[in-house]
Motif scaffolding. Structure first.
Motif, PDB file in Angstrom:
ATOM      1  N   VAL A   1       0.847  -1.184   0.000  1.00 43.75           N
ATOM      2  CA  VAL A   1       0.000   0.000   0.000  1.00 43.75           C
ATOM      3  C   VAL A   1       0.886   1.238   0.000  1.00 43.75           C
ATOM      4  N   GLN A   2       0.595   2.164  -0.904  1.00 39.60           N
ATOM      5  CA  GLN A   2       1.440   3.351  -1.065  1.00 39.60           C
ATOM      6  C   GLN A   2       1.083   4.423  -0.037  1.00 39.60           C
ATOM      7  N   ALA A   3       1.442   4.155   1.214  1.00 43.12           N
ATOM      8  CA  ALA A   3       1.188   5.094   2.300  1.00 43.12           C
ATOM      9  C   ALA A   3       2.060   4.714   3.492  1.00 43.12           C
ATOM     10  N   PRO A   4       2.393   5.682   4.354  1.00 43.64           N
ATOM     11  CA  PRO A   4       3.170   5.366   5.556  1.00 43.64           C
ATOM     12  C   PRO A   4       2.410   4.439   6.493  1.00 43.64           C
ATOM     13  N   LEU A   5       3.162   3.686   7.276  1.00 45.08           N
ATOM     14  CA  LEU A   5       2.570   2.695   8.172  1.00 45.08           C
ATOM     15  C   LEU A   5       1.533   3.322   9.101  1.00 45.08           C
ATOM     16  N   LYS A   6       1.815   4.486   9.657  1.00 44.67           N
ATOM     17  CA  LYS A   6       0.892   5.122  10.603  1.00 44.67           C
ATOM     18  C   LYS A   6      -0.453   5.406   9.941  1.00 44.67           C
ATOM     19  N   GLU A   7      -0.442   5.845   8.683  1.00 43.07           N
ATOM     20  CA  GLU A   7      -1.690   6.149   7.987  1.00 43.07           C
ATOM     21  C   GLU A   7      -2.469   4.873   7.657  1.00 43.07           C
ATOM     22  N   VAL A   8      -1.754   3.811   7.298  1.00 49.52           N
ATOM     23  CA  VAL A   8      -2.429   2.543   7.005  1.00 49.52           C
ATOM     24  C   VAL A   8      -3.067   1.985   8.268  1.00 49.52           C
ATOM     25  N   ARG A   9      -2.344   2.064   9.363  1.00 50.39           N
ATOM     26  CA  ARG A   9      -2.904   1.580  10.627  1.00 50.39           C
ATOM     27  C   ARG A   9      -4.171   2.356  10.978  1.00 50.39           C
ATOM     28  N   HIS A  10      -4.182   3.652  10.715  1.00 47.63           N
ATOM     29  CA  HIS A  10      -5.378   4.454  10.959  1.00 47.63           C
ATOM     30  C   HIS A  10      -6.542   3.946  10.103  1.00 47.63           C
ATOM     31  N   ALA A  11      -6.268   3.609   8.838  1.00 46.89           N
ATOM     32  CA  ALA A  11      -7.323   3.119   7.948  1.00 46.89           C
ATOM     33  C   ALA A  11      -7.869   1.771   8.388  1.00 46.89           C
ATOM     34  N   LEU A  12      -7.085   1.011   9.141  1.00 44.55           N
ATOM     35  CA  LEU A  12      -7.537  -0.290   9.643  1.00 44.55           C
ATOM     36  C   LEU A  12      -8.378  -0.169  10.903  1.00 44.55           C
ATOM     37  N   THR A  13      -8.307   0.967  11.576  1.00 44.18           N
ATOM     38  CA  THR A  13      -8.953   1.086  12.887  1.00 44.18           C
ATOM     39  C   THR A  13      -9.899   2.278  13.004  1.00 44.18           C
ATOM     40  N   ASP A  14     -10.005   3.090  11.986  1.00 47.49           N
ATOM     41  CA  ASP A  14     -10.910   4.225  11.999  1.00 47.49           C
ATOM     42  C   ASP A  14     -12.225   3.826  11.334  1.00 47.49           C
TER      43      ASP A  14
END
Length: 277
Positions: free
Chosen positions: A11-24
């Motif tokens: 996924v073309q995004a930083p880890l912190k942003e991906v983690r947000h997408a998994l939990t928001d």
């Protein structure tokens, strides 16, 4: 019990942003499900028409930290376990998804809804990648309907899109699995190659630049229709001729996940597949 199924997507995004997408919950309602409720560390649930057995949230959060989200998911009376693990890969993030209680025979027979899990997660991870790239998401499977149809627009002319549907080398690239095609009416469409597929699909219709249909046997007939306008292609997909009491959701999900990559194949400069080895 068999080993967990594992998928890996870049996924073309930083880890912190991906983690947000998994939990928001707002983000989850974009790329994963119609409905989502998340209250860490206690609650993680999603449901709706595009979720298997999505009449209610059947998930139970087991663990969540900055790199991992793990939850139990009750499906067909069995408590399965799904887990996301995140790894940095330069400016991108590799999302590893593991899922227990998946049996490929269930995907073939339709005996259990758990048979859809592999193609369900392929759809979801492809849409997660699309979400971060600001692209239109590929349609999801509606697990409440026997009307299996979808439409997408591809930024390429019909002749190019059609060629990428019937050329063995091209299909193998974007689908991510060896495919061998005899591109004529009556020809064979073999998953894994002609030498490895004892029951290949049969080409029913082939109209260059306009229409391609395959007889898959028990899962029915898949039809791809193309219409062009201003250098773009409107691709309409329909699966028909199956037992309406047991729609082939696993196969349909695999087609839609493939279409996500087909669009990227034509539209993304320096294309690389979303799914990693």
């Amino acid at each position: 019990m068999t080993e967990p199924m594992i998928l890996r997507a870049r996924v073309q995004a930083p880890l912190k942003e991906v983690r947000h997408a998994l939990t928001d919950p707002a983000a989850l309602r974009i790329w994963l499900a119609e409905h989502a409720e998340v209250e860490l560390p206690d609650r993680f649930g999603f449901w709706g028409r595009t979720t298997p057995e999505g009449d209610a949230p059947h998930q139970r959060l087991l663990h969540a930290d900055e790199r991992t989200v793990r939850f139990a998911w009750l499906l067909d009376g069995e408590e399965t376990t799904a887990e996301f693990q995140l790894t940095e890969d330069g400016d991108a993030t590799v999302v590893s998804l593991s899922q227990t209680h998946f049996d490929f025979q269930d995907a073939i027979t339709g005996k259990s809804i758990r048979g859809v899990l592999q193609t369900y997660w392929c759809q979801a991870l492809a849409n997660l990648a699309e979400h971060f790239e600001g692209r239109e998401l590929t349609p999801k499977v509606d697990y409440t309907s026997a009307d299996l149809r979808a439409g997408v627009t591809i930024d390429a002319p019909p002749a190019q899109v059609f060629d990428s549907l019937i050329d063995s080398e091209a299909v193998t690239k974007w689908f991510g699995f060896p495919i061998e095609i005899e591109p004529y009416v009556g020809g064979r469409f073999a998953m894994g190659g002609l030498a490895n597929d004892p029951s290949p699909a049969k080409v029913l219709e082939l109209e260059p630049g306009r229409k391609f249909s395959l007889d898959w046997g028990g899962t029915g007939v898949g039809t791809w229709e193309l219409e062009g306008s201003e250098g773009r292609t409107r691709l309409t997909l329909v699966q028909s001729g199956f037992d309406a009491e047991r729609p082939p959701y696993a196969a349909w999900g695999g087609i839609l996940a493939g279409v996500a990559e087909l669009r990227r194949y034509h539209e993304v400069p320096d294309w690389q597949p979303v799914f990693a080895a």
